[in-house]
Design a protein around this motif. Structure first.
Motif, PDB file in Angstrom:
ATOM      1  N   PRO A 164       0.814  -1.220   0.000  1.00 45.67           N
ATOM      2  CA  PRO A 164       0.000   0.000   0.000  1.00 45.67           C
ATOM      3  C   PRO A 164       0.853   1.277   0.000  1.00 45.67           C
ATOM      4  O   PRO A 164       0.530   2.252  -0.680  1.00 45.67           O
ATOM      5  CB  PRO A 164      -0.832  -0.109   1.276  1.00 45.67           C
ATOM      6  N   GLU A 165       1.964   1.256   0.735  1.00 43.02           N
ATOM      7  CA  GLU A 165       2.863   2.415   0.749  1.00 43.02           C
ATOM      8  C   GLU A 165       3.487   2.636  -0.624  1.00 43.02           C
ATOM      9  O   GLU A 165       3.602   3.776  -1.084  1.00 43.02           O
ATOM     10  CB  GLU A 165       3.960   2.222   1.796  1.00 43.02           C
ATOM     11  N   ASP A 166       3.893   1.558  -1.275  1.00 44.21           N
ATOM     12  CA  ASP A 166       4.474   1.672  -2.616  1.00 44.21           C
ATOM     13  C   ASP A 166       3.451   2.215  -3.606  1.00 44.21           C
ATOM     14  O   ASP A 166       3.783   3.047  -4.461  1.00 44.21           O
ATOM     15  CB  ASP A 166       4.987   0.318  -3.102  1.00 44.21           C
ATOM     16  N   ALA A 167       2.213   1.755  -3.499  1.00 45.59           N
ATOM     17  CA  ALA A 167       1.150   2.244  -4.386  1.00 45.59           C
ATOM     18  C   ALA A 167       0.914   3.733  -4.152  1.00 45.59           C
ATOM     19  O   ALA A 167       0.801   4.512  -5.107  1.00 45.59           O
ATOM     20  CB  ALA A 167      -0.141   1.457  -4.156  1.00 45.59           C
ATOM     21  N   GLN A 168       0.870   4.126  -2.900  1.00 45.77           N
ATOM     22  CA  GLN A 168       0.648   5.536  -2.575  1.00 45.77           C
ATOM     23  C   GLN A 168       1.770   6.400  -3.138  1.00 45.77           C
ATOM     24  O   GLN A 168       1.514   7.427  -3.774  1.00 45.77           O
ATOM     25  CB  GLN A 168       0.549   5.725  -1.065  1.00 45.77           C
ATOM     26  N   ARG A 169       3.004   5.988  -2.925  1.00 49.37           N
ATOM     27  CA  ARG A 169       4.143   6.776  -3.416  1.00 49.37           C
ATOM     28  C   ARG A 169       4.133   6.888  -4.938  1.00 49.37           C
ATOM     29  O   ARG A 169       4.425   7.944  -5.498  1.00 49.37           O
ATOM     30  CB  ARG A 169       5.456   6.169  -2.944  1.00 49.37           C
ATOM     31  N   ALA A 170       3.812   5.801  -5.618  1.00 48.09           N
ATOM     32  CA  ALA A 170       3.791   5.816  -7.084  1.00 48.09           C
ATOM     33  C   ALA A 170       2.748   6.804  -7.602  1.00 48.09           C
ATOM     34  O   ALA A 170       3.011   7.568  -8.531  1.00 48.09           O
ATOM     35  CB  ALA A 170       3.515   4.414  -7.625  1.00 48.09           C
ATOM     36  N   GLU A 188      -4.948   8.735  -0.874  1.00 45.32           N
ATOM     37  CA  GLU A 188      -5.376   7.935   0.270  1.00 45.32           C
ATOM     38  C   GLU A 188      -5.533   6.498  -0.215  1.00 45.32           C
ATOM     39  O   GLU A 188      -6.179   6.246  -1.235  1.00 45.32           O
ATOM     40  CB  GLU A 188      -6.707   8.444   0.817  1.00 45.32           C
ATOM     41  N   VAL A 189      -4.935   5.574   0.511  1.00 50.24           N
ATOM     42  CA  VAL A 189      -5.044   4.158   0.172  1.00 50.24           C
ATOM     43  C   VAL A 189      -5.872   3.475   1.246  1.00 50.24           C
ATOM     44  O   VAL A 189      -5.559   3.560   2.437  1.00 50.24           O
ATOM     45  CB  VAL A 189      -3.661   3.482   0.072  1.00 50.24           C
ATOM     46  N   GLU A 190      -6.935   2.827   0.807  1.00 54.11           N
ATOM     47  CA  GLU A 190      -7.784   2.050   1.717  1.00 54.11           C
ATOM     48  C   GLU A 190      -7.583   0.577   1.403  1.00 54.11           C
ATOM     49  O   GLU A 190      -7.741   0.152   0.262  1.00 54.11           O
ATOM     50  CB  GLU A 190      -9.249   2.442   1.526  1.00 54.11           C
ATOM     51  N   LEU A 191      -7.233  -0.185   2.400  1.00 54.57           N
ATOM     52  CA  LEU A 191      -7.015  -1.617   2.252  1.00 54.57           C
ATOM     53  C   LEU A 191      -8.282  -2.356   2.665  1.00 54.57           C
ATOM     54  O   LEU A 191      -8.875  -2.055   3.695  1.00 54.57           O
ATOM     55  CB  LEU A 191      -5.843  -2.037   3.141  1.00 54.57           C
ATOM     56  N   THR A 192      -8.692  -3.300   1.830  1.00 55.85           N
ATOM     57  CA  THR A 192      -9.888  -4.086   2.115  1.00 55.85           C
ATOM     58  C   THR A 192      -9.636  -5.549   1.777  1.00 55.85           C
ATOM     59  O   THR A 192      -8.775  -5.860   0.964  1.00 55.85           O
ATOM     60  CB  THR A 192     -11.103  -3.553   1.328  1.00 55.85           C
ATOM     61  N   PHE A 193     -10.403  -6.403   2.390  1.00 54.47           N
ATOM     62  CA  PHE A 193     -10.364  -7.829   2.054  1.00 54.47           C
ATOM     63  C   PHE A 193     -11.765  -8.313   1.680  1.00 54.47           C
ATOM     64  O   PHE A 193     -12.068  -9.501   1.754  1.00 54.47           O
ATOM     65  CB  PHE A 193      -9.781  -8.641   3.219  1.00 54.47           C
TER      66      PHE A 193
END
Length: 102
Positions: free
Chosen positions: A60-66, A77-82
Motif C-alpha cells: 500500500p505504501e508503494d502504491a501511494q508513493r507511485a 489515500e489508500v484504503e485496504l480491504t479484504f
C-alpha cells in the motif's frame, strides 16, 4: 480526468508484489481508483493476495508513493480491504499469461 486516471494506472503498473513477478494492477489488487476534483485527490481501494501477505505494509505504501508522483495529483489515500477476498480470477489476462495460467 480520464487522462489523469490513465496516468495513475500506469503509475500503479510500476509497483510489483515482491513475491510475484506481476504488477499490482494486473494482479487485480486495485479494486477502485477515484479521482476527486477539483484538487485531484485520489482514493485507491486495494487488497492483498492474502491477509497474511508478507508485503502487507509495503505494497500500500508503494502504491501511494507511485500515485503521488503523478503530475496533477494533490493527495493520495489508500484504503485496504479484504472484501471481496482476492482470488486468481481477478488477474488480468496479461498477468495470467505471465504466470503461466493461460
Amino acid at each position: 480526468m480520464e487522462n489523469l486516471h490513465d496516468k495513475i494506472v500506469e503509475a500503479l503498473k510500476t509497483v510489483y508484489d515482491p513475491e510475484i513477478p506481476v504488477d499490482i494492477y494486473e494482479l487485480g489488487l486495485i479494486y477502485d481508483i477515484k479521482v476527486i476534483p477539483p484538487l485531484n485527490k485520489v482514493h485507491l481501494l486495494m487488497t492483498l493476495t492474502s491477509p497474511n501477505c508478507p508485503s502487507a505494509e509495503q505494497l500500500p505504501e508503494d502504491a501511494q508513493r507511485a500515485v503521488e508522483l503523478v503530475e496533477g495529483v494533490s493527495d493520495v489515500e489508500v484504503e485496504l480491504t479484504f472484501d471481496p477476498p482476492y482470488h486468481q480470477d481477478m488477474m488480468s489476462e496479461v498477468a495470467k499469461l505471465e504466470l503461466g495460467f493461460l
